[in-house]
Design an enzyme around this catalytic site. Structure first.
Site, short mmCIF file in Angstrom:
data_model
loop_
_atom_site.label_atom_id
_atom_site.label_comp_id
_atom_site.label_asym_id
_atom_site.label_seq_id
_atom_site.Cartn_x
_atom_site.Cartn_y
_atom_site.Cartn_z
N ASN A 122 4.06 -6.26 5.91
CA ASN A 122 4.85 -6.08 4.69
C ASN A 122 4.85 -7.34 3.82
O ASN A 122 5.09 -7.26 2.61
CB ASN A 122 6.27 -5.63 5.04
CG ASN A 122 6.30 -4.15 5.39
OD1 ASN A 122 5.25 -3.50 5.47
ND2 ASN A 122 7.48 -3.61 5.62
N ILE A 138 -6.40 -2.65 18.95
CA ILE A 138 -7.03 -1.40 18.54
C ILE A 138 -6.36 -0.21 19.23
O ILE A 138 -6.43 -0.06 20.45
CB ILE A 138 -8.54 -1.41 18.85
CG1 ILE A 138 -9.20 -2.63 18.19
CG2 ILE A 138 -9.18 -0.11 18.39
CD1 ILE A 138 -8.98 -2.74 16.69
N SER A 139 -5.70 0.62 18.42
CA SER A 139 -5.12 1.86 18.95
C SER A 139 -6.24 2.76 19.43
O SER A 139 -7.16 3.07 18.67
CB SER A 139 -4.30 2.56 17.87
OG SER A 139 -3.16 1.81 17.54
N CYS A 184 -11.46 -0.11 13.77
CA CYS A 184 -11.55 -1.48 14.27
C CYS A 184 -11.78 -2.47 13.11
O CYS A 184 -12.91 -2.62 12.65
CB CYS A 184 -12.69 -1.61 15.27
SG CYS A 184 -12.53 -0.57 16.74
N GLU A 222 -1.42 -1.88 9.34
CA GLU A 222 -2.00 -1.42 8.07
C GLU A 222 -1.71 -2.42 6.94
O GLU A 222 -1.56 -2.06 5.78
CB GLU A 222 -1.46 -0.03 7.67
CG GLU A 222 -1.59 1.04 8.76
CD GLU A 222 -3.01 1.53 8.95
OE1 GLU A 222 -3.94 0.77 8.66
OE2 GLU A 222 -3.19 2.66 9.38
N GLU A 239 -9.13 -8.74 14.21
CA GLU A 239 -9.72 -9.55 15.26
C GLU A 239 -8.70 -10.57 15.75
O GLU A 239 -7.69 -10.82 15.07
CB GLU A 239 -10.98 -10.26 14.76
CG GLU A 239 -12.08 -9.28 14.36
CD GLU A 239 -13.37 -9.97 13.96
OE1 GLU A 239 -13.42 -11.22 13.97
OE2 GLU A 239 -14.34 -9.24 13.65
N ARG A 259 -1.78 3.52 4.78
CA ARG A 259 -0.43 2.98 4.53
C ARG A 259 0.56 4.10 4.21
O ARG A 259 1.72 4.05 4.62
CB ARG A 259 -0.49 1.96 3.40
CG ARG A 259 -1.10 0.65 3.86
CD ARG A 259 -1.54 -0.27 2.74
NE ARG A 259 -2.15 -1.46 3.33
CZ ARG A 259 -2.98 -2.28 2.69
NH1 ARG A 259 -3.31 -2.03 1.42
NH2 ARG A 259 -3.48 -3.33 3.31
N ARG A 271 0.43 -9.52 -7.08
CA ARG A 271 -0.81 -9.73 -7.84
C ARG A 271 -1.04 -8.61 -8.85
O ARG A 271 -1.50 -8.86 -9.97
CB ARG A 271 -1.98 -9.83 -6.86
CG ARG A 271 -2.01 -11.14 -6.09
CD ARG A 271 -3.13 -11.15 -5.07
NE ARG A 271 -3.24 -12.46 -4.40
CZ ARG A 271 -4.07 -12.70 -3.38
NH1 ARG A 271 -4.84 -11.73 -2.91
NH2 ARG A 271 -4.13 -13.91 -2.84
#
Length: 381
Positions: A365, A156-157, A123, A362, A126, A241, A374
């Site tokens: 993209n 939330i899965s 979790c 996750e 939000e 990921r 970055r």
């Protein structure tokens, strides 16, 4: 440089693939229609050692490398990307507890996580903070009984399905340094769930909001140190990921396999589809995408296993490239099926719907591009 899988790694892939084809693939459409995954499946998954892939053997886990884990999720996703991805989230939680939890926390949660008697969800997101995860507002206040939580998590899965929730909460000031990680167990007073979301794909796994209303958990359910939760969440996402990319790759490979079979059987203008040079060129491009994605994914997993300084960048690059490539391949597979690709009976449209979200979760993209950009700038001389 050796690109071959070890004998042990090959055996892991073949075991997971066989299990997926026997225990998951025949039921994938029915589970999607029902909107849930039968709990009985997880005992079978755990019996193969797939419930605690990153957990030490001391606590009942398999202690696999990140590379071997990507093989597991790629293989399972060839049966159903939704089921594979759900298991990857559970294992991401196990990896976080194993790496950052106290000995007491590990003793209390990891054995049942590995047997999947306790199914975990993650979790972070939000309603008002998706890509800007450090802006989360769910608050945990120190009280005599432990921590009192208030707030809402979204998308939330396993929301309302799982037995425990690794939750990122604000225990301090705004920004990433004010975030901590806690475990909230199902049945805790003040923990509730929103209605099941009606989704485009991943329909087999239930998704819902997770809500905390004066939800009190014991102090000992804190993971690691206060104020370190954001770094824990980001560390968990490096591996997550890779697994989401692996699940996308497995789904795309399944679509490719089905398309090759279809094109050998389906005839047009007096010959099988696979005899048309233009379509052979399409197949060649798809195969190059799948194979390059697979090599890139395994390199990133190797980097994470080696704790390489640029592992986070490579995990982001792999997630970006593999999920985009996988969706494109699945989409082309649907096109090559013609009208039949649009029908549920052929299975391609389900794969396409399932894989679309892999480009979002996750870390979208777009955020992967930000991380990569970055990192590239930070590396310049």
């Amino acid at each position: 440089m050796d690109f071959a899988l070890s004998e042990e790694s090959r055996a892991i892939f073949e075991m997971a693939q066989a299990f997926g084809q026997e225990e998951i693939a025949p039921h994938a459409r029915a589970w999607e229609a029902a909107g849930t995954i039968p709990r009985a499946l997880w005992a079978k998954v755990a019996a193969l050692g797939l419930g605690g892939l990153y957990v030490s053997e001391e606590h009942g886990g398999s202690a696999l490398s990140r590379l071997d884990a990507t093989l597991v999720f790629e293989a399972l996703a060839m049966a159903c990307p939704s089921v594979s991805a759900f298991l990857s989230i559970h294992n991401m939680c196990g990896g976080m507890i194993e790496k950052f939890g106290t000995p007491d926390l590990k003793d209390r949660f990891l054995p049942k996580l590995c047997t999947m008697e306790t199914v975990f969800s993650y979790c972070l997101t939000e309603p008002g903070s998706g890509s800007d995860a450090a802006a989360l507002r769910t608050r945990a206040e120190a009280v005599p009984e432990g921590w009192k939580l208030n707030g809402t998590k979204a998308f939330i899965s396993g929301g309302g399905y799982s037995d425990a929730y690794i939750t990122m909460v604000r225990t301090g000031a705004p920004g990433p340094k004010g975030i901590s990680t806690v475990i909230v167990e199902a049945g805790t007073p003040g923990l509730s769930f929103g209605a099941k979301e009606d989704k485009m794909g991943w329909r087999a796994q239930p998704t819902a909001q997770v809500q905390f209303d004066d939800c009190i958990i014991p102090a000992k359910n804190l993971v690691g140190a206060p104020g370190r939760g954001f770094s824990y969440a980001m560390a968990g996402l490096d591996g997550g990921r890779l697994n989401i990319a692996a699940s996308a790759l497995g789904g795309a490979q399944a679509a490719m396999n089905a398309t090759l079979a279809y094109m050998g059987e389906r005839k047009a203008f007096g010959q099988p589809l696979d005899q048309f040079q233009a379509l052979q060129f399409r197949l060649a491009e798809m195969e190059v995408k799948l194979q390059s994605a697979r090599i890139f994914l395994r390199q990133a997993a190797w980097k994470l296993d080696q704790a390489a300084p640029d592992a986070t960048k490579f995990c982001a690059m792999a997630k970006l490239y593999v999920t985009d490539a996988a969706f494109d391949v699945a989409n082309q597979c649907l096109q090559l099926h013609g009208g039949y690709g649009y029908l549920a009976d052929y299975g391609i449209e389900k794969i396409l719907r399932d894989l679309r979200v892999h480009q979002i979760l996750e870390g979208t993209n777009e955020i992967m591009r930000l991380i990569i950009g970055r990192a590239v700038l930070a590396e310049r001389n």
